[in-house]
Design a protein around this motif. Structure first.
Motif, PDB file in Angstrom:
ATOM      1  N   LYS A 307       1.405  -4.375  -5.317  1.00  0.00           N
ATOM      2  CA  LYS A 307       1.578  -4.176  -3.879  1.00  0.00           C
ATOM      3  C   LYS A 307       2.565  -3.046  -3.596  1.00  0.00           C
ATOM      4  O   LYS A 307       2.353  -2.223  -2.700  1.00  0.00           O
ATOM      5  N   VAL A 308       3.651  -3.018  -4.364  1.00  0.00           N
ATOM      6  CA  VAL A 308       4.644  -1.952  -4.184  1.00  0.00           C
ATOM      7  C   VAL A 308       4.042  -0.603  -4.544  1.00  0.00           C
ATOM      8  O   VAL A 308       4.221   0.388  -3.817  1.00  0.00           O
ATOM      9  N   LEU A 309       3.309  -0.539  -5.645  1.00  0.00           N
ATOM     10  CA  LEU A 309       2.674   0.709  -6.061  1.00  0.00           C
ATOM     11  C   LEU A 309       1.720   1.219  -5.002  1.00  0.00           C
ATOM     12  O   LEU A 309       1.753   2.408  -4.626  1.00  0.00           O
ATOM     13  N   VAL A 310       0.863   0.348  -4.487  1.00  0.00           N
ATOM     14  CA  VAL A 310      -0.136   0.753  -3.487  1.00  0.00           C
ATOM     15  C   VAL A 310       0.537   1.232  -2.213  1.00  0.00           C
ATOM     16  O   VAL A 310       0.125   2.246  -1.616  1.00  0.00           O
ATOM     17  N   GLU A 311       1.576   0.542  -1.777  1.00  0.00           N
ATOM     18  CA  GLU A 311       2.280   0.960  -0.557  1.00  0.00           C
ATOM     19  C   GLU A 311       2.900   2.342  -0.725  1.00  0.00           C
ATOM     20  O   GLU A 311       2.836   3.185   0.179  1.00  0.00           O
ATOM     21  N   ALA A 312       3.485   2.597  -1.896  1.00  0.00           N
ATOM     22  CA  ALA A 312       4.069   3.912  -2.146  1.00  0.00           C
ATOM     23  C   ALA A 312       2.997   4.996  -2.178  1.00  0.00           C
ATOM     24  O   ALA A 312       3.202   6.105  -1.666  1.00  0.00           O
ATOM     25  N   LEU A 313       1.832   4.687  -2.763  1.00  0.00           N
ATOM     26  CA  LEU A 313       0.731   5.656  -2.783  1.00  0.00           C
ATOM     27  C   LEU A 313       0.258   5.967  -1.367  1.00  0.00           C
ATOM     28  O   LEU A 313      -0.050   7.121  -1.038  1.00  0.00           O
TER      29      LEU A 313
END
Length: 368
Positions: A307-313
């Motif tokens: 979830k953190v990775l996707v939000e940053a992307l």
């Protein structure tokens, strides 16, 4: 159960920070096989649940996420070699969810050399938090926080005779430091501290020596099969102690490895298990859609990191570069994962501070 995605050969993209990536290629080096394979399988499954759901909705800014996973067999040298291959040859935008403290430490110079962010390393090593590592963005709490919480609990229940068995590496030293802090706060001293080799754990001498001291509880700091061997050796030596280990073993696979010895083992947790949290509900709903009936703690950690990775992307915008993703992470600010708030800035990559305890029930489930 879905399997880990195998590494795919493809057109290499130049590994310079100003390069725009044709697709969102994310790299991962982790112990797909080896001592931590059971837990890695579950944490990777949790991450893939969220990444697949994101791709099914069109991806991020119209681009699909491709997770390229290389097996490092829980070997530090292979982890570094894999990281270099992923960055320099596969042209990944970022690394994701590495496994192991010395393994992750070993790839930091490679991250710094190429300006590549690492999101959600599956280790709670304090060295990854303090001092700040520019390209490392932690999601889970530290091992020291977990260990302190566990010792505080034991002391509160009247346990005073506590032994420690730890792996002889940077992870073991980190967990030991947290344990010592907890003991000091409770005005206690460990009755014995024993260490073991990470590559060739041998408890033939340490287990009988520890058991002879009649500890009420033993904190076992290690990974996967080594912890299983330690607990079995201590029991075989006649110890009736309460066994405690850290969240790197919070998986259904670890419980299966323990078998009949699992019941009553305390395992610390870095994410909640209660359905009162929206994060847990979201993960359970996606898992059910894939005919997965239970979300283990390890799965939830992978899910949260994804979830953190996707939000940053998303925040990095269309056709992101490594620099843009780094900036997006550093400017993430407060991000609600679903009842838990993570906060990143240019000077703080700590992530969450949640730590709790669970006990393995007779049915092999983690219960609070």
């Amino acid at each position: 159960m879905i399997s880990l995605r195998s590494a795919l050969l493809g057109l290499c993209i130049a590994s310079v920070g100003t390069t725009a990536f044709a697709q969102l290629k994310i790299g991962q080096t982790t112990g797909v096989t080896g001592a931590v394979a059971a837990t890695v399988k579950e944490s990777s499954l949790g991450a893939q649940l969220y990444l697949d759901a994101t791709n099914a909705k069109g991806g991020v800014n119209g681009e699909k996420i491709e997770l390229i996973t290389l097996d490092d067999k829980f070997d530090t040298k292979l982890a570094a070699a894999n990281a270099r291959e992923l960055i320099e040859q596969r042209g990944v935008l970022a690394l994701f969810m590495t496994r192991g403290t010395p393994h992750t430490e070993g790839i930091i110079p490679i991250l710094d050399q190429h300006g590549v962010p690492l999101v959600g390393p599956s280790t709670g090593a304090t060295v990854l938090h303090q001092p700040l590592k520019k390209h490392v963005f932690n999601v889970r709490a530290t091992y020291q926080r977990e260990a302190e919480r566990a010792i505080t609990h034991l002391a509160a229940t009247g346990v005073t005779r506590i032994g420690v068995v730890h792996v002889d590496d940077s992870f073991g030293a980190d967990g030991l430091e947290g344990t010592q802090k907890g003991l000091a706060a409770a005005k206690l001293t460990a009755i014995a501290i024993s260490k073991f080799d990470r590559s060739k754990p041998d408890f033939s001498q340490t287990a009988p020596a520890m058991a002879k001291l009649s500890p009420q509880a033993v904190m076992v700091i290690g990974s996967g099969t080594a912890v299983v061997e330690a607990i079995r050796a201590l029991k075989a030596a006649g110890s009736g102690a309460q066994f405690v280990t850290l969240s790197n073993n919070a998986s259904s696979g670890f419980v299966k490895l323990l078998g009949d010895d699992a019941r009553g083992v305390i395992v610390s947790q870095v994410l909640p298990q209660s359905q009162n949290y929206a994060l847990v509900q979201e993960a359970a709903t996606l898992a059910k859609s894939r005919d997965i009936l239970e979300v283990s703690p390890a799965m939830l950690e992978g899910f949260a990191s994804a979830k953190v990775l996707v939000e940053a992307l998303r925040r990095a915008g269309p056709k992101p570069t490594r620099e843009k993703l780094q900036a997006a992470l550093e400017n993430l600010g407060k991000f609600d994962l679903g009842g838990l708030t993570l906060n990143f800035s240019a000077t703080d990559h700590t992530g969450l501070d949640f730590a709790d305890l669970s006990i393995i029930s007779a049915s092999g489930k983690f219960r609070r």
